[in-house]
Motif scaffolding. Structure first.
Motif, mmCIF file in Angstrom:
data_model
loop_
_atom_site.group_PDB
_atom_site.id
_atom_site.type_symbol
_atom_site.label_atom_id
_atom_site.label_comp_id
_atom_site.label_asym_id
_atom_site.label_seq_id
_atom_site.Cartn_x
_atom_site.Cartn_y
_atom_site.Cartn_z
ATOM 1 N N PRO A 24 0.827 -1.207 0.000
ATOM 2 C CA PRO A 24 0.000 0.000 0.000
ATOM 3 C C PRO A 24 0.866 1.264 0.000
ATOM 4 N N ARG A 25 0.322 2.345 -0.474
ATOM 5 C CA ARG A 25 1.148 3.547 -0.671
ATOM 6 C C ARG A 25 1.815 4.075 0.603
ATOM 7 N N PRO A 26 1.210 3.968 1.797
ATOM 8 C CA PRO A 26 1.940 4.464 2.974
ATOM 9 C C PRO A 26 3.238 3.708 3.254
ATOM 10 N N LEU A 27 3.398 2.501 2.667
ATOM 11 C CA LEU A 27 4.602 1.701 2.880
ATOM 12 C C LEU A 27 5.519 1.702 1.663
ATOM 13 N N ALA A 28 5.322 2.646 0.746
ATOM 14 C CA ALA A 28 6.104 2.654 -0.493
ATOM 15 C C ALA A 28 7.536 3.132 -0.300
ATOM 16 N N GLY A 29 7.852 3.712 0.855
ATOM 17 C CA GLY A 29 9.182 4.274 1.050
ATOM 18 C C GLY A 29 9.225 5.729 0.625
ATOM 19 N N ALA A 30 10.305 6.414 0.984
ATOM 20 C CA ALA A 30 10.367 7.872 0.857
ATOM 21 C C ALA A 30 10.204 8.371 -0.567
ATOM 22 N N GLY A 31 10.894 7.790 -1.535
ATOM 23 C CA GLY A 31 10.833 8.298 -2.901
ATOM 24 C C GLY A 31 11.776 9.467 -3.119
ATOM 25 N N ASP A 32 11.636 10.114 -4.266
ATOM 26 C CA ASP A 32 12.532 11.198 -4.686
ATOM 27 C C ASP A 32 12.038 12.530 -4.141
ATOM 28 N N PRO A 33 12.822 13.214 -3.298
ATOM 29 C CA PRO A 33 12.346 14.469 -2.696
ATOM 30 C C PRO A 33 12.060 15.564 -3.704
ATOM 31 N N ARG A 34 12.595 15.446 -4.924
ATOM 32 C CA ARG A 34 12.317 16.469 -5.931
ATOM 33 C C ARG A 34 10.850 16.494 -6.339
ATOM 34 N N CYS A 202 4.904 4.455 -7.680
ATOM 35 C CA CYS A 202 5.998 3.898 -8.471
ATOM 36 C C CYS A 202 7.318 4.067 -7.718
ATOM 37 N N ARG A 203 8.050 2.973 -7.608
ATOM 38 C CA ARG A 203 9.341 2.971 -6.928
ATOM 39 C C ARG A 203 10.293 2.000 -7.633
ATOM 40 N N GLY A 204 11.578 2.157 -7.351
ATOM 41 C CA GLY A 204 12.547 1.178 -7.796
ATOM 42 C C GLY A 204 12.410 -0.099 -6.989
ATOM 43 N N LYS A 205 12.982 -1.156 -7.471
ATOM 44 C CA LYS A 205 12.866 -2.454 -6.814
ATOM 45 C C LYS A 205 13.441 -2.395 -5.405
ATOM 46 N N GLY A 206 12.690 -2.962 -4.449
ATOM 47 C CA GLY A 206 13.156 -3.040 -3.070
ATOM 48 C C GLY A 206 13.001 -1.771 -2.270
ATOM 49 N N ALA A 207 12.248 -0.789 -2.796
ATOM 50 C CA ALA A 207 12.172 0.510 -2.122
ATOM 51 C C ALA A 207 11.187 0.551 -0.976
ATOM 52 N N GLY A 208 10.230 -0.376 -0.905
ATOM 53 C CA GLY A 208 9.195 -0.294 0.103
ATOM 54 C C GLY A 208 9.686 -0.644 1.488
ATOM 55 N N VAL A 209 8.842 -0.397 2.468
ATOM 56 C CA VAL A 209 9.143 -0.741 3.860
ATOM 57 C C VAL A 209 8.069 -1.694 4.365
#
Length: 268
Positions: A24-34, A202-209
């Motif tokens: 789910p999106r709350p666990l997607a990880g930080a992502g790109d701050p830009r 959308c994230r790179g592989k392994g980015a989630g928490v």
């Protein structure tokens, strides 16, 4: 090279990575701050960051500051901070908060505030969030139980928390966000709208928490870049509308978000 060019050419940018739909999106990880900072810069915010130091400081034409300062990976540490210079309200987001959810809040800062905007409780209810109340707090919880938005009687400020609950009652917290009592309602609405959106990120592989899952995304890196460019165009247009709507003062906020009594009404 403009502030947005690095989003497209950086080795960790979307053009150079296979994208995965992370939910789910709350666990997607930080992502790109830009995703947060580029639209603010496009809208005319000034960059007061110190070159070579891991600290971002942006200032709006109306005296609102955004600070990004990486700390430890404790879920309780605030990496993102937003507040006006007069200190009338504040918002803080932990390092694992997805940038798309932070942007739900910051994007609202560059749009003219709308009187009579939808109530955040109605938004959460329409997305199957449910009210709850216990001896310590009351608020709304997501359908999967991972996310909560709540107040405590002795602290009328707002907290959003994403955590896994254990049978023992203990909660394994992934990130928290805190909002001062006087945080304008339309900013909180932008945040909860982004938080409760059921769409994956959308994230790179392994980015989630935590217990996040990933499947190869249908969106390509090129499409993500085009979406980012559209965000910048929209930010510039919003800034023009905001300049027409106000002169030197901070855009008059809606009334502060309802106090704990609003949540109590939904619990009936």
């Amino acid at each position: 090279m403009s502030y947005s060019d690095n989003f497209f050419t950086n080795a960790r940018g979307p053009l150079h990575r296979i994208q995965f739909a992370t939910s789910p999106r709350p666990l997607a990880g930080a992502g790109d701050p830009r995703h947060v900072t580029d639209p603010l810069l496009a809208a005319g915010w000034k960059d007061h960051s110190v070159l070579g130091y891991p600290h971002v400081l942006l200032e709006s034409p109306y005296g609102v500051h955004l600070i990004l300062e990486p700390a430890t990976l404790s879920p309780y540490d605030a990496w993102w901070q937003v507040h006006p210079m007069d200190g009338g309200w504040h918002a803080r987001f932990g390092g694992n908060t997805p940038v798309e959810i932070v942007a739900g809040f910051t994007d609202a800062l560059i749009r003219p505030s709308q009187a009579g905007t939808a109530d955040m409780w109605n938004v959460l209810t329409s997305r199957q969030w449910t009210p709850y109340e216990d001896r310590w707090e009351q608020g709304m919880a997501s359908p999967d139980g991972l996310a909560r938005v709540y107040q405590r009687p002795e602290h009328p400020s707002w907290t959003a928390e994403v955590a896994r609950a254990w049978e023992s009652g203990r909660r394994d917290v992934y990130w928290q966000a805190h909002f001062g009592q006087r945080t304008p309602a339309y900013l909180l609405l932008g945040f909860v709208t982004a938080l409760s959106d059921p769409a994956p990120l959308c994230r790179g592989k392994g980015a989630g928490v935590g217990s996040s899952t990933q499947t190869e995304a249908r969106l390509t890196g090129k499409q993500l870049v085009e979406a980012h460019q559209e965000r910048l165009r929209a930010a510039k247009a919003a800034a023009r509308r905001l300049r027409r709507a106000t002169t030197t003062a901070l855009p008059p906020p809606n009334a502060p978000a309802d106090t704990i009594g609003a949540a109590r009404k939904h619990n009936r």
